[in-house]
Design an enzyme around this catalytic site. Sequence first.
Site, PDB file in Angstrom:
ATOM      1  N   SER A 229      -3.395   4.143   6.841  1.00 51.86           N
ATOM      2  CA  SER A 229      -3.097   2.848   6.244  1.00 51.86           C
ATOM      3  C   SER A 229      -2.222   3.060   5.003  1.00 51.86           C
ATOM      4  CB  SER A 229      -4.396   2.105   5.929  1.00 51.86           C
ATOM      5  OG  SER A 229      -4.144   0.734   5.696  1.00 51.86           O
TER       6      SER A 229
ATOM      7  N   LYS B 279       1.029   5.741   4.246  1.00 53.96           N
ATOM      8  CA  LYS B 279       2.321   5.574   3.582  1.00 53.96           C
ATOM      9  C   LYS B 279       2.532   6.705   2.574  1.00 53.96           C
ATOM     10  CE  LYS B 279       1.289   0.571   3.309  1.00 53.96           C
ATOM     11  NZ  LYS B 279       1.758   0.049   4.573  1.00 53.96           N
TER      12      LYS B 279
ATOM     13  N   GLN C 199       3.621  -6.979   9.049  1.00 55.02           N
ATOM     14  CA  GLN C 199       3.581  -7.355   7.638  1.00 55.02           C
ATOM     15  C   GLN C 199       5.001  -7.464   7.101  1.00 55.02           C
ATOM     16  OE1 GLN C 199       1.710  -4.594   4.882  1.00 55.02           O
ATOM     17  NE2 GLN C 199       1.444  -6.191   3.339  1.00 55.02           N
TER      18      GLN C 199
ATOM     19  N   GLU D   4       2.264  -6.819  -2.365  1.00 53.86           N
ATOM     20  CA  GLU D   4       0.826  -6.577  -2.288  1.00 53.86           C
ATOM     21  C   GLU D   4       0.375  -5.569  -3.338  1.00 53.86           C
ATOM     22  OE1 GLU D   4      -2.551  -4.819   0.809  1.00 53.86           O
ATOM     23  OE2 GLU D   4      -0.627  -5.520   1.596  1.00 53.86           O
TER      24      GLU D   4
ATOM     25  N   TRP E 127       0.137  -6.283  12.686  1.00 51.29           N
ATOM     26  CA  TRP E 127       0.462  -6.111  11.277  1.00 51.29           C
ATOM     27  C   TRP E 127       1.040  -4.731  10.971  1.00 51.29           C
ATOM     28  CZ3 TRP E 127       0.802  -9.763   7.722  1.00 51.29           C
ATOM     29  CH2 TRP E 127       0.696  -9.482   6.361  1.00 51.29           C
TER      30      TRP E 127
ATOM     31  N   HIS F  14      -8.948  -0.103  13.148  1.00 53.78           N
ATOM     32  CA  HIS F  14      -8.042   0.474  12.154  1.00 53.78           C
ATOM     33  C   HIS F  14      -8.635   1.750  11.570  1.00 53.78           C
ATOM     34  CE1 HIS F  14      -4.845   0.696   9.359  1.00 53.78           C
ATOM     35  NE2 HIS F  14      -5.455   0.178   8.312  1.00 53.78           N
TER      36      HIS F  14
END
Length: 539
Positions: free
Chosen positions: A241, A245, A283, A291, A335, A372
């Site tokens: 998640s 990144k 997203q 965010e 997403w 997820h």
Amino acid sequence: MVIGSGRSQLRATIVMLAMAALVLAGAVQVLARTTIAEAAAGGFVAASPVEDEGADCSVTLPGSLPADSKLPDPFTKLDGTRITTKSDWRCRRAEIKELAERYVYGEKPAKPASVTGTVSNNNITVNVSHNGRSASFSAGVQLPSGTGPFPAVIVLGGFGADTNTIRSSGAAVINYDPLAVGKEGTGRSNKQGAFYSIYGATSSTGLLAAWAWGASRIIDVIEQSGGNVLKADAVGVTGCSRYGKGAFAAGAFDQRIALTMPIESGSAGVPIFRGIPGESGAQPLSSAYEEQPWLGDAFGSFTGNPNTLPVDTHEVVAMIAPRGLFIMENPHIDWLAARSGSVAALAGAEVYKALGAGGNITYWSDIQDGSHCADRPEWQAPLQANIQKFLLKTGDASGTFRISSSKAGNLAQWRDWQTPALSDEPTTPPTTPPTTPPTTPPAGNCSASVSINQWTGGFVATVRVTAGSSPVNGWTVTVPLPSGAGITNTWNADRSGNTGTIQFTNVSFNGSIAPGQSTEFGFQGTGSGTGMTPTCSAG
């Protein structure tokens, strides 16, 4: 006399430092060539001994940013010329790095003036000082069974590849809390954490680059520790998640990392920026930017129009080449933009292939469980294989692409460039006329050959189309599929169907082939791909 003596000593010191710098620069170039040569020969690809091999490359950023809906060509330098040799990649990567820092992530500073710390069986401490400022953070260590020193995988935030599998494979786990280095929940003008204690709360660098900086400082301490517990030349990084990144950025910006494993990274991670606006349910870039301050402040100018970006994430994928890369994605959650992620992987893999390291990248989104950040049985075997190959250096498994048919991107829609055949060394013009005639190109209109990456229940085929003694302007490749086989995805070609005998035809950018030259297309299928014999016709 004292002043003169001091100046003489100073001049001598400067000369010695300059000579050392030249020697180091030469050593870096030799090591870079060696790493790529190992990749081409199918040997172990060692992580670099330095954080940035291209630190000595001169880079001038573009003065204007024209819009282009196609992915930037990773092989074209900022001066408009294309690289021709594998050794050219070192400074081309440096250009991509500068673009990524300037327009996407913010600057990831080089090693600070002072980095000290300790490594024990259960902990790593990191102390940093630079320009009169200091900061500290720590990370937990979990060792596997056996006798060290051990390779290790840095796990961001406790979410990443299955730690039980990592340890049972023989690698240690470093539990790194990136929020101690770059805290979430802060405004862009009041960033907090160890990184911002050093470089200032108003730094334009985003959290992802700050987290990557923290991972690099952990490696600095491991290097200084003497290698009694952990091996500095066998470090991997993983996260899921938002931490996926961060893992992606860490692997891209530190060439000492031997294996990078981002999981379900979503927008601001692996997926191409240009693809996200058109991918239903993904997203939005503005959402990812707002965010959290993950991306650098400068990226705010591109959230509404990523086509003006002079760089995209396929080139960040390419920054990791030829080192190990295992991308894991989840097609069940819109997403996460898995379709755009597959395009980034496919395009970045072109650089891996050009460097002779196509077997060092794995992409896997063909999974059953849609939860997820779950530990998935489909990823266990390739995780073990990647650890064995890039960290333990005892395996030789080739990477694979397992793209979910529900989120399969088509690279042909996103590029108007072709992958060059990079030579191993620069071509030196002959000083005398050649004594032997040049090699005659293959005879005939065109020919086709296929290589298969087969697994249980599926395969990926890469087809090379080669022109004969005359140029080709348009081609058709006919492939009789084995009984029971079906095609789920194609890139760099159009196809006539999904089963039986399939005709593949060129797309707009790869129909023209010079005499003796080649282009490639590929397709993914179910069933067996063994025994396919393609034929080619020109025109």
